[in-house]
Design an enzyme around this catalytic site. Sequence first.
Site, short mmCIF file in Angstrom:
data_model
loop_
_atom_site.label_atom_id
_atom_site.label_comp_id
_atom_site.label_asym_id
_atom_site.label_seq_id
_atom_site.Cartn_x
_atom_site.Cartn_y
_atom_site.Cartn_z
N SER A 186 21.42 -34.84 22.89
CA SER A 186 21.47 -35.97 21.61
C SER A 186 20.77 -35.58 20.29
CB SER A 186 20.90 -37.39 22.13
OG SER A 186 19.52 -37.10 22.42
N PRO A 220 13.80 -37.19 26.74
CA PRO A 220 13.02 -36.10 27.03
C PRO A 220 12.35 -35.44 25.65
CG PRO A 220 15.28 -35.63 27.38
CD PRO A 220 15.41 -37.22 26.82
N GLY A 221 13.06 -35.56 24.33
CA GLY A 221 12.62 -34.85 23.33
C GLY A 221 13.73 -34.16 22.36
N ASP A 238 7.28 -43.17 24.17
CA ASP A 238 8.28 -43.40 25.37
C ASP A 238 7.33 -43.65 26.37
OD1 ASP A 238 10.51 -43.52 27.29
OD2 ASP A 238 11.58 -42.73 25.50
N ASP A 258 5.13 -49.02 24.43
CA ASP A 258 6.24 -49.67 24.09
C ASP A 258 6.53 -49.61 22.65
OD1 ASP A 258 8.19 -51.41 23.53
OD2 ASP A 258 7.17 -53.36 24.10
N ASP A 275 15.55 -43.95 18.71
CA ASP A 275 16.75 -43.81 19.58
C ASP A 275 16.58 -44.74 20.64
OD1 ASP A 275 19.25 -42.90 20.31
OD2 ASP A 275 18.58 -41.12 21.04
N LYS A 304 22.85 -49.33 18.80
CA LYS A 304 24.01 -49.11 19.88
C LYS A 304 24.91 -50.51 19.94
CE LYS A 304 21.21 -46.12 21.50
NZ LYS A 304 21.37 -44.58 21.38
#
Length: 358
Positions: A186, A220-221, A238, A258, A275, A304
């Site tokens: 992504s 994950p980054g 995250d 959060d 995201d 989304k």
Amino acid sequence: MNALLLYCRPGFEKECAAEIQHRAMSVAAGYAEAKPNTGYVLYKCFTEGDAEYLVRRLQFWRLIFARQMIACTAHLKDISVDDRVAEVLEAAQSLPLCGELIVEPTDTNEGKELSKFCRKFSVPLRQKLRKHNKLTDKPKADKPVMHLCVLSGTEMMLGYSIPGNNSRFEMGIPRLRHPKDAPSRSSLKLEEAFLTFVPPEETEKRVTSGMNAVDLGASPGGWTYQLVRRGMMVSAVDNGPMDQALMDTGQVKHFQEDGFGFEPKRKNVTWLVCDMVEKPGRVARLMGQWLANRWCEEAIFNLKLPMKQRFSEAERCLDLMKQYLRDEGVRYQVTAKHLYHDREEITVHLRREPRRDR
Ligand SMILES: C[S@@+](CC[C@H](N)C(=O)[O-])C[C@H]1O[C@@H](n2cnc3c(N)ncnc32)[C@H](O)[C@@H]1O
């Protein structure tokens, strides 16, 4: 043919059709025609010449689901394979002088098989168009762009787009390579977003080394990777883990918190990116709050949209955010796009309106 031709992601023709019907109807009457999984939509105008009016009047950047916007003047069917160039040339007589020719397939499996044909066919066609004064000898960026959309060897649509009111990419798709060391695929989404939302001549000033950024839902980054690559210092928020190589750069601080409760300690953040997989209305409101609180200058975020009425849901969430910003007295610019790397989501760019230089 007197239609607007819009390219979109295959499977999203319904959204693209609903949107063009909504935007174009009050400007020029017509109806949207869409077949599932074809990768395009036609808005057929009732009055002669209206497609050419619309392609100038409608603002391309306001369309979410369209990747390209073309005034389509001819739909050629049963083209004789013996002299395709002659048929296209004849159809091109009604077009204005263009500064560039793009011969492109649709973004479908059949389209992939036509890429080589498109490349080859463009060579003799370009020569003929130049000879007949339909195309400038050298590419001219201020003239219309001629598009030949190839559906098969015997069916093609011809038209033109307007520079500055179109996508500058072939098929409306920027070609990006997945960086080998990026922690997730992504990552390309954010790269495409920067390319789409920040004009190339402003990139150096607006997306640059030394800026501070916050990435909400960073694990994950993949998005953090793009920010780090541009020399930014990133607060990555995250509960999930961050890629170790990214942490080793020393440019990333990981907050296991959060994203909805996170507040930057120092108010020196230029870019907020987000995201998080969450309800789109909730994310849109949060983004509005960041801008209204002056916690960031610009934001790029995903909404989304896994539901059926994706166009109306996108509009609803964006309208809520705009209303909130107006109530807070914030002047803003917002653009939303269904990017090539987006699937069941759209990407939005929100920016505090820059002060005008006197
Ligand atoms: C699609 S992934 C993000 C991928 C990331 N952009 C990348 O390129 O690697 C969504 C992330 O949002 C995080 N997330 C969801 N809700 C969150 C919340 N309320 N606060 C912080 N992170 C959240 C999830 O833990 C998940 O890691």
